[in-house]
Design a protein around this motif. Structure first.
Motif, PDB file in Angstrom:
ATOM      1  N   ALA A  44      52.662  62.453  19.041  1.00  0.00           N
ATOM      2  CA  ALA A  44      52.692  61.938  20.069  1.00  0.00           C
ATOM      3  C   ALA A  44      53.344  60.513  20.031  1.00  0.00           C
ATOM      4  CB  ALA A  44      51.223  61.257  20.181  1.00  0.00           C
ATOM      5  N   LEU A  45      53.426  59.982  18.861  1.00  0.00           N
ATOM      6  CA  LEU A  45      54.185  58.655  18.497  1.00  0.00           C
ATOM      7  C   LEU A  45      55.838  59.141  18.757  1.00  0.00           C
ATOM      8  CD1 LEU A  45      52.148  57.163  15.537  1.00  0.00           C
ATOM      9  CD2 LEU A  45      52.710  56.126  17.915  1.00  0.00           C
ATOM     10  N   SER A  46      56.097  60.087  18.034  1.00  0.00           N
ATOM     11  CA  SER A  46      57.427  60.620  18.234  1.00  0.00           C
ATOM     12  C   SER A  46      57.975  60.970  19.518  1.00  0.00           C
ATOM     13  CB  SER A  46      57.640  61.695  17.360  1.00  0.00           C
ATOM     14  OG  SER A  46      58.860  62.507  17.336  1.00  0.00           O
ATOM     15  N   ALA A  47      57.066  61.604  20.510  1.00  0.00           N
ATOM     16  CA  ALA A  47      57.320  62.006  21.786  1.00  0.00           C
ATOM     17  C   ALA A  47      57.580  60.465  22.468  1.00  0.00           C
ATOM     18  CB  ALA A  47      56.391  62.630  22.418  1.00  0.00           C
ATOM     19  N   LYS A  48      56.565  59.515  22.341  1.00  0.00           N
ATOM     20  CA  LYS A  48      56.856  58.321  23.034  1.00  0.00           C
ATOM     21  C   LYS A  48      58.267  57.539  22.699  1.00  0.00           C
ATOM     22  CE  LYS A  48      54.942  54.720  25.244  1.00  0.00           C
ATOM     23  NZ  LYS A  48      54.560  54.627  26.797  1.00  0.00           N
ATOM     24  N   ASP A  49      58.489  57.641  21.436  1.00  0.00           N
ATOM     25  CA  ASP A  49      59.819  57.263  21.018  1.00  0.00           C
ATOM     26  C   ASP A  49      61.022  57.837  21.329  1.00  0.00           C
ATOM     27  OD1 ASP A  49      58.284  55.199  19.663  1.00  0.00           O
ATOM     28  OD2 ASP A  49      58.284  56.042  17.608  1.00  0.00           O
ATOM     29  N   SER A  50      60.774  59.082  21.906  1.00  0.00           N
ATOM     30  CA  SER A  50      62.012  60.113  22.156  1.00  0.00           C
ATOM     31  C   SER A  50      62.324  60.040  23.389  1.00  0.00           C
ATOM     32  CB  SER A  50      61.802  61.414  21.456  1.00  0.00           C
ATOM     33  OG  SER A  50      61.680  61.226  20.056  1.00  0.00           O
ATOM     34  N   GLY A  51      61.509  59.297  24.646  1.00  0.00           N
ATOM     35  CA  GLY A  51      61.923  59.222  25.996  1.00  0.00           C
ATOM     36  C   GLY A  51      60.528  59.468  26.785  1.00  0.00           C
ATOM     37  N   CYS A  52      59.568  60.100  26.193  1.00  0.00           N
ATOM     38  CA  CYS A  52      58.458  60.531  27.321  1.00  0.00           C
ATOM     39  C   CYS A  52      57.816  59.239  27.506  1.00  0.00           C
ATOM     40  CB  CYS A  52      57.589  61.478  26.431  1.00  0.00           C
ATOM     41  SG  CYS A  52      58.120  62.901  25.724  1.00  0.00           S
ATOM     42  N   ALA A  53      57.788  58.928  28.779  1.00  0.00           N
ATOM     43  CA  ALA A  53      57.296  57.619  29.237  1.00  0.00           C
ATOM     44  C   ALA A  53      55.754  57.637  29.159  1.00  0.00           C
ATOM     45  CB  ALA A  53      57.692  57.371  30.610  1.00  0.00           C
ATOM     46  N   GLU A  56      61.711  66.838  20.152  1.00  0.00           N
ATOM     47  CA  GLU A  56      62.266  67.826  21.232  1.00  0.00           C
ATOM     48  C   GLU A  56      61.172  67.743  22.418  1.00  0.00           C
ATOM     49  OE1 GLU A  56      64.549  70.154  20.648  1.00  0.00           O
ATOM     50  OE2 GLU A  56      64.935  69.109  18.867  1.00  0.00           O
ATOM     51  N   ALA A  57      60.170  67.269  22.473  1.00  0.00           N
ATOM     52  CA  ALA A  57      59.447  67.186  23.879  1.00  0.00           C
ATOM     53  C   ALA A  57      59.982  65.765  24.633  1.00  0.00           C
ATOM     54  CB  ALA A  57      57.850  66.595  23.310  1.00  0.00           C
TER      55      ALA A  57
END
Length: 499
Positions: free
Chosen positions: A25-34, A493-494
């Protein structure tokens, strides 16, 4: 796009609130998932999955003491304590070889390579991004020998407060990042138009699935952690065509307190029910027989498989036995009076009588086993007087000499058990997590289709649910590291899915 209602739309939904899911979840947030959402079928009181019940051990490649000092909080560089630590580097080859040798070479080489090569960077990320409080694991992975803290077994890092500290750090980081967590929210169907990351654990808490895959005897194993890991992720993924892979006859199982709860871990005592002091003594079953080589290897290379051996014994239980030479070396968090029921005796005969009242079926054989073991240790000592006991190395102190050999040796750390008082603790099998799971792309953590072997668009997987990494056994501390490695990859990737 993953949706929970007509008014709530998310870029990424993570299923599972444990270590792996939180990393994802933290990685997704940092990777552009608003907008990122974590859902878990458990109540808030059970947040953290099995990660909560660990000792917080993280295995990683490192260059030695100087490499890890900057990220630990219990030793300062240049301190007197730091000058008394012996810590060998742990190379990528070491880590790779440990996973492969414990899995008899069956582990997917690409999965192993991904975990190993990303381990040190991921540990740094956990320290920097999650604010994980790492410590040197003196209480679990080092012995004080000749005034020096000697680390052994390749694994040196833990966390403050163990698994409880791991999950507390994740919860604080998730809150700061603005990531929502919904509890009491079971997932019933997957829609993978955009990003879904499965991190819902294995099937170890399901008696039915344990019986189906591992064998009927496993229905009686005690659950070490959360009661909510019942194979839901596999069922959901299979419904959209996912491929299963890995060791469906294998699992992480350890020597566990006989009096621990049956179907759930204890949120207070958590990992303290582990009973890993067998290298310091011997283990004897209800027939009065030893059944494993307690000194085969360092504890963190054998503890995940010895629970299975205990389960095979008559009644599914056994005793760990020591004398006054080694009881002071037992870890207090596992063997303190307020954690475990102890049987003390001033003679081996008295110990046999007391254990007979607690399930020992053959006291005569118990006494014979103790005598044969002690005689073999004495014979080795006479023949190899220069071999000294050292719990921080594989010391070669064994039961095997030219004068006497046991059919089942103790290959290292074989001291006589002859100095009263004697201590016995009753144990059984505690199952931690299962090894079979979903097939993934090692580089993206994308779940693979069974028919084509290609990634299912928008569906990712991490944590215990990943199949193909561990077979039969595993090196301690690898689970949390692997969950974080593939969690980070899944989140990255998310972030690409909606672009």
């Amino acid at each position: 796009m993953p949706t929970t209602s007509s008014s709530c739309v998310y870029d990424c939904i993570v299923v599972g609130s444990g270590n792996a899911g939180s990393c994802a979840a933290l990685s997704a947030k940092d990777s552009g998932c608003a907008r990122v959402l974590i859902v878990d079928k458990c109540s808030p009181d059970w947040v953290g999955g099995n990660g909560y019940f660990t000792a917080g051990a993280h295995r990683t490649v490192h260059d030695g003491l100087h490499d890890l000092l900057p990220i630990v909080c219990n030793v300062e560089a240049g301190s007197n304590l730091a000058s008394k630590i012996d810590m060998d580097p742990y190379t990528a080859a070491d880590f790779t070889n440990d996973i492969l040798r414990l899995g008899d070479g069956r582990s997917d080489p690409a999965l192993v390579r991904t975990v190993v090569e990303n381990s040190r960077e991921t540990i740094q990320w956990l320290h920097d991004r999650v604010n994980m409080s790492f410590t040197f694991s003196f209480n679990r992975q080092a012995y004080l020998v000749d005034g020096r803290q000697k680390f052994w077994g390749g694994m040196v890092l833990s966390t403050e407060e163990g698994g409880k500290g791991v999950i507390a750090a994740h919860q604080a980081a998730l809150k700061e990042a603005g990531i929502e967590v919904w509890f009491d929210t079971p997932v019933t169907e997957l829609i993978t138009e955009e990003a879904v990351i499965l991190a819902s654990g294995g099937y170890e808490a399901s008696r039915a699935l344990r019986g189906k895959y591992l064998g009927s005897e496993w229905e009686q194993a005690k659950v070490r952690g959360t009661p909510h890991n019942t194979g839901d992720g596999m069922t959901l993924a299979q419904a959209v065509g996912a491929r299963l892979t890995g060791d469906f006859t294998g699992c992480h199982s350890t020597c566990w307190d006989f009096d621990a709860p049956d179907d759930t871990g204890d949120r207070q005592l958590s990992n303290q029910y582990t009973k890993s002091g067998y290298t310091l003594g011997i283990m004897i079953n209800a027939d009065g027989m030893r059944f494993v080589d307690e000194g085969e290897d360092f504890r963190n290379y054998t503890y995940a498989k010895f629970g299975k051996e205990v389960l095979k014994q008559p009644g599914g239980f056994a005793w760990q036995v020591w004398d006054s030479r080694t009881t002071p070396w037992l870890r207090k968090e596992e063997y303190s009076d307020d954690v475990v029921r102890k049987v003390w005796a001033d003679s081996v005969e008295e110990l046999a009588e007391k254990l007979a009242a607690d399930g020992l079926w053959n006291t005569t054989q118990f006494l014979n086993t103790m005598k044969s073991y002690n005689d073999a240790v004495a014979a080795f000592s006479q023949e190899s007087a220069s071999t000294k006991w050292d719990p921080a190395v594989k010391d070669g102190l064994s039961t095997q000499s030219s004068a006497k050999q046991l059919l089942l040796p103790k290959s290292n750390w074989a001291l006589p058990i002859s100095s009263p008082p004697f201590l016995a603790v009753k144990i059984t099998c505690g199952i931690t997590f299962t090894f079979g799971g979903l097939a993934i792309d090692p580089e993206t953590a994308g779940v693979l289709l069974d028919k084509t072997g290609k990634s299912i668009p928008g569906l990712f997987c991490t944590g215990e649910l990943v199949g193909g990494l561990f077979y039969g056994n595993y090196p301690g501390g690898s689970g949390l590291t692997a969950g974080a490695v593939f969690g980070r990859k899944a989140g990255i990737e998310a972030g690409k899915v909606g672009q």
